[in-house]
Design a protein around this motif. Structure first.
Motif, PDB file in Angstrom:
ATOM      1  N   LEU A  62       0.833  -1.195   0.000  1.00 38.75           N
ATOM      2  CA  LEU A  62       0.000   0.000   0.000  1.00 38.75           C
ATOM      3  C   LEU A  62       0.874   1.254   0.000  1.00 38.75           C
ATOM      4  O   LEU A  62       1.864   1.334   0.729  1.00 38.75           O
ATOM      5  N   GLN A  63       0.491   2.233  -0.807  1.00 32.28           N
ATOM      6  CA  GLN A  63       1.373   3.361  -1.070  1.00 32.28           C
ATOM      7  C   GLN A  63       1.731   4.166   0.185  1.00 32.28           C
ATOM      8  O   GLN A  63       2.812   4.761   0.263  1.00 32.28           O
ATOM      9  N   TYR A  64       0.854   4.193   1.183  1.00 36.29           N
ATOM     10  CA  TYR A  64       1.158   4.986   2.369  1.00 36.29           C
ATOM     11  C   TYR A  64       2.362   4.458   3.147  1.00 36.29           C
ATOM     12  O   TYR A  64       2.953   5.187   3.945  1.00 36.29           O
ATOM     13  N   VAL A  65       2.727   3.198   2.916  1.00 32.12           N
ATOM     14  CA  VAL A  65       3.919   2.653   3.575  1.00 32.12           C
ATOM     15  C   VAL A  65       5.138   3.498   3.219  1.00 32.12           C
ATOM     16  O   VAL A  65       6.081   3.611   4.001  1.00 32.12           O
ATOM     17  N   TRP A  66       5.113   4.109   2.045  1.00 29.48           N
ATOM     18  CA  TRP A  66       6.238   4.934   1.575  1.00 29.48           C
ATOM     19  C   TRP A  66       6.635   5.980   2.603  1.00 29.48           C
ATOM     20  O   TRP A  66       7.826   6.223   2.822  1.00 29.48           O
ATOM     21  N   PHE A  67       5.639   6.604   3.268  1.00 31.59           N
ATOM     22  CA  PHE A  67       5.996   7.641   4.245  1.00 31.59           C
ATOM     23  C   PHE A  67       5.631   7.298   5.693  1.00 31.59           C
ATOM     24  O   PHE A  67       6.093   7.971   6.614  1.00 31.59           O
ATOM     25  N   THR A  68       4.810   6.256   5.912  1.00 31.24           N
ATOM     26  CA  THR A  68       4.464   5.909   7.289  1.00 31.24           C
ATOM     27  C   THR A  68       5.405   4.865   7.884  1.00 31.24           C
ATOM     28  O   THR A  68       5.702   4.885   9.080  1.00 31.24           O
ATOM     29  N   MET A  69       5.862   3.919   7.067  1.00 34.99           N
ATOM     30  CA  MET A  69       6.772   2.870   7.519  1.00 34.99           C
ATOM     31  C   MET A  69       7.859   2.654   6.469  1.00 34.99           C
ATOM     32  O   MET A  69       7.963   1.583   5.865  1.00 34.99           O
ATOM     33  N   PRO A  70       8.672   3.664   6.189  1.00 42.11           N
ATOM     34  CA  PRO A  70       9.655   3.566   5.094  1.00 42.11           C
ATOM     35  C   PRO A  70      10.634   2.411   5.250  1.00 42.11           C
ATOM     36  O   PRO A  70      11.143   1.900   4.253  1.00 42.11           O
ATOM     37  N   GLU A  71      10.857   1.967   6.496  1.00 39.17           N
ATOM     38  CA  GLU A  71      11.784   0.853   6.695  1.00 39.17           C
ATOM     39  C   GLU A  71      11.243  -0.461   6.133  1.00 39.17           C
ATOM     40  O   GLU A  71      12.000  -1.411   5.917  1.00 39.17           O
ATOM     41  N   LEU A  72       9.939  -0.507   5.860  1.00 42.51           N
ATOM     42  CA  LEU A  72       9.318  -1.709   5.301  1.00 42.51           C
ATOM     43  C   LEU A  72       9.403  -1.727   3.778  1.00 42.51           C
ATOM     44  O   LEU A  72       9.167  -2.755   3.148  1.00 42.51           O
ATOM     45  N   TRP A  73       9.758  -0.594   3.171  1.00 40.61           N
ATOM     46  CA  TRP A  73       9.753  -0.473   1.714  1.00 40.61           C
ATOM     47  C   TRP A  73      11.041  -1.035   1.132  1.00 40.61           C
ATOM     48  O   TRP A  73      12.132  -0.663   1.546  1.00 40.61           O
ATOM     49  N   ASN A  74      10.912  -1.901   0.123  1.00 37.37           N
ATOM     50  CA  ASN A  74      12.063  -2.456  -0.563  1.00 37.37           C
ATOM     51  C   ASN A  74      11.683  -2.741  -2.006  1.00 37.37           C
ATOM     52  O   ASN A  74      10.926  -3.664  -2.288  1.00 37.37           O
ATOM     53  N   TRP A  75      12.191  -1.932  -2.919  1.00 38.40           N
ATOM     54  CA  TRP A  75      11.804  -2.046  -4.323  1.00 38.40           C
ATOM     55  C   TRP A  75      12.105  -3.425  -4.896  1.00 38.40           C
ATOM     56  O   TRP A  75      11.408  -3.913  -5.773  1.00 38.40           O
ATOM     57  N   GLN A  76      13.153  -4.076  -4.422  1.00 36.18           N
ATOM     58  CA  GLN A  76      13.529  -5.366  -4.970  1.00 36.18           C
ATOM     59  C   GLN A  76      12.556  -6.476  -4.580  1.00 36.18           C
ATOM     60  O   GLN A  76      12.569  -7.550  -5.185  1.00 36.18           O
ATOM     61  N   SER A  77      11.714  -6.223  -3.589  1.00 33.77           N
ATOM     62  CA  SER A  77      10.764  -7.230  -3.127  1.00 33.77           C
ATOM     63  C   SER A  77       9.331  -6.964  -3.574  1.00 33.77           C
ATOM     64  O   SER A  77       8.524  -7.897  -3.650  1.00 33.77           O
ATOM     65  N   ILE A  78       9.007  -5.719  -3.863  1.00 30.98           N
ATOM     66  CA  ILE A  78       7.613  -5.361  -4.141  1.00 30.98           C
ATOM     67  C   ILE A  78       7.157  -5.955  -5.470  1.00 30.98           C
ATOM     68  O   ILE A  78       7.776  -5.759  -6.511  1.00 30.98           O
ATOM     69  N   HIS A  79       6.043  -6.678  -5.423  1.00 31.66           N
ATOM     70  CA  HIS A  79       5.453  -7.278  -6.622  1.00 31.66           C
ATOM     71  C   HIS A  79       4.223  -6.512  -7.105  1.00 31.66           C
ATOM     72  O   HIS A  79       4.005  -6.390  -8.311  1.00 31.66           O
ATOM     73  N   VAL A  80       3.397  -6.046  -6.176  1.00 32.72           N
ATOM     74  CA  VAL A  80       2.212  -5.257  -6.540  1.00 32.72           C
ATOM     75  C   VAL A  80       2.224  -3.988  -5.706  1.00 32.72           C
ATOM     76  O   VAL A  80       2.356  -4.035  -4.481  1.00 32.72           O
ATOM     77  N   LEU A  81       2.077  -2.851  -6.373  1.00 34.23           N
ATOM     78  CA  LEU A  81       2.010  -1.545  -5.715  1.00 34.23           C
ATOM     79  C   LEU A  81       0.578  -1.042  -5.820  1.00 34.23           C
ATOM     80  O   LEU A  81       0.036  -0.902  -6.918  1.00 34.23           O
ATOM     81  N   HIS A  82      -0.030  -0.789  -4.678  1.00 36.57           N
ATOM     82  CA  HIS A  82      -1.454  -0.456  -4.606  1.00 36.57           C
ATOM     83  C   HIS A  82      -1.622   0.979  -4.116  1.00 36.57           C
ATOM     84  O   HIS A  82      -1.205   1.319  -3.009  1.00 36.57           O
ATOM     85  N   TYR A  83      -2.265   1.808  -4.942  1.00 37.25           N
ATOM     86  CA  TYR A  83      -2.452   3.228  -4.639  1.00 37.25           C
ATOM     87  C   TYR A  83      -3.764   3.437  -3.883  1.00 37.25           C
ATOM     88  O   TYR A  83      -4.743   3.945  -4.439  1.00 37.25           O
ATOM     89  N   GLN A  84      -3.784   3.028  -2.621  1.00 40.63           N
ATOM     90  CA  GLN A  84      -4.994   3.181  -1.810  1.00 40.63           C
ATOM     91  C   GLN A  84      -5.227   4.659  -1.492  1.00 40.63           C
ATOM     92  O   GLN A  84      -4.315   5.475  -1.550  1.00 40.63           O
ATOM     93  N   TYR A  85      -6.474   4.994  -1.165  1.00 36.36           N
ATOM     94  CA  TYR A  85      -6.877   6.382  -0.913  1.00 36.36           C
ATOM     95  C   TYR A  85      -6.645   7.239  -2.164  1.00 36.36           C
ATOM     96  O   TYR A  85      -7.196   6.959  -3.220  1.00 36.36           O
ATOM     97  N   GLU A  86      -5.832   8.287  -2.089  1.00 33.46           N
ATOM     98  CA  GLU A  86      -5.657   9.176  -3.233  1.00 33.46           C
ATOM     99  C   GLU A  86      -5.097   8.420  -4.439  1.00 33.46           C
ATOM    100  O   GLU A  86      -4.248   7.543  -4.289  1.00 33.46           O
TER     101      GLU A  86
END
Length: 299
Positions: free
Chosen positions: A222-246
């Motif tokens: 979920l896209q909000y992870v980008w700024f709420t939990m940035p330590e969880l973000w890893n481009w090499q692992s992400i398979h589906v990026l979901h633009y929830q809310y906006e």
């Protein structure tokens, strides 16, 4: 196979399936039609051999239907579910958001909560043995065909603010086995007297499949992870990026500046532009990202 009449009621097929497996999305208006363009293009890039099905309501215009067909999608028109007037009143946008308001993000004006329940018509697509549903406001970054072998009902948790949310599923990506019997049981369970599903199909699906199988968050990031939990973000692992809310196609939405790298990536998929090397994109915690001007997406 012999098709049950229940598999035909409320949906209109105009062609036959080309596979026993299908990615399925739902488009209920012109805005989500834009999302489906990016989603379909992203799936094509992964070289999937499965069908790509767009369930759509009559609200989708002819030009959008033609565009999605040109991209290779199989279009199936779907009616709203046959729900009671009382159910519809409880789940109308104003009533639902008044009872269970969104406090973490903003749902766009074109979002109609009742439309979400049309997603359940996936279970009528009995020409398929296995389906992976993906919301139209998502893009697929890496091949996920292996999920077709996962059990029903598999979904990723609704994690975008805190790890405490692992107990809630997010229905933006899930694995299902179409079945007329399951669809019939769903309708009976859905519209019970005084039934209220505060997160619409998500709350319902979690109640209907209480022993749901958890997918990794990277299968529905979920896209909000980008700024709420940035330590969880890893481009090499992400398979589906979901633009929830906006949504990324909205002009100057409230989170535009914070989410600009993700917005630019979505537009590259939608417009058919050259894509960056995903493995080289900086994660939000990377020093190179912290020193970039807002709006840049990697090198």
């Amino acid at each position: 196979m012999t098709e049950d009449k229940s598999a035909q009621h409320g949906i209109q097929r105009h062609d036959t399936a080309g596979s026993t497996r299908a990615y399925v999305t739902l488009v209920t208006n012109e805005d989500y039609g834009k999302g489906a363009v990016a989603l379909i293009r992203s799936l094509r890039i992964t070289k999937t051999t499965a069908d790509i099905v767009v369930l759509h309501t009559p609200a989708l215009g002819g030009a959008s239907r033609e565009m999605l067909t040109t991209l290779g999608a199989r279009l199936i028109e779907a009616d709203l579910l046959p729900l009671s007037d009382a159910f519809n009143a409880r789940h109308a946008r104003r009533a639902l958001h008044g009872t269970a308001p969104f406090t973490k993000g903003r749902k766009p004006d074109f979002h109609t909560p009742l439309d979400n329940f049309v997603k359940l018509r996936l279970w009528q697509l009995v020409e398929y043995e296995s389906c992976i549903f993906i919301d139209a406001d998502a893009i697929v970054l890496r091949n996920i065909d292996r999920l077709f072998a996962y059990p029903e009902f598999s979904a990723a948790p609704n994690v975008y603010e805190s790890l405490r949310d692992f107990h809630r599923l997010n229905s933006g990506v899930f694995v299902a086995r179409p079945s007329v019997a399951t669809f019939s049981a769903m309708l009976q369970h859905l519209d019970r007297p005084d039934a209220f599903w505060p997160r619409t199909d998500q709350t319902f699906l979690q109640a209907f499949f209480p022993e749901w199988h958890g997918l990794p968050v990277f299968m529905n990031m979920l896209q909000y992870v980008w700024f709420t939990m940035p330590e969880l973000w890893n481009w090499q692992s992400i398979h589906v990026l979901h633009y929830q809310y906006e949504k990324p196609w909205e002009a100057n939405h409230p989170k535009t500046e914070a989410l600009m790298p993700l917005i630019k990536l979505w537009h590259a998929f939608h417009d058919g532009d050259a894509l960056p090397d995903l493995d080289s994109l900086p994660d939000p915690t990377a020093p190179s990202h912290l020193h970039q001007p807002a709006g840049q997406v990697g090198g």
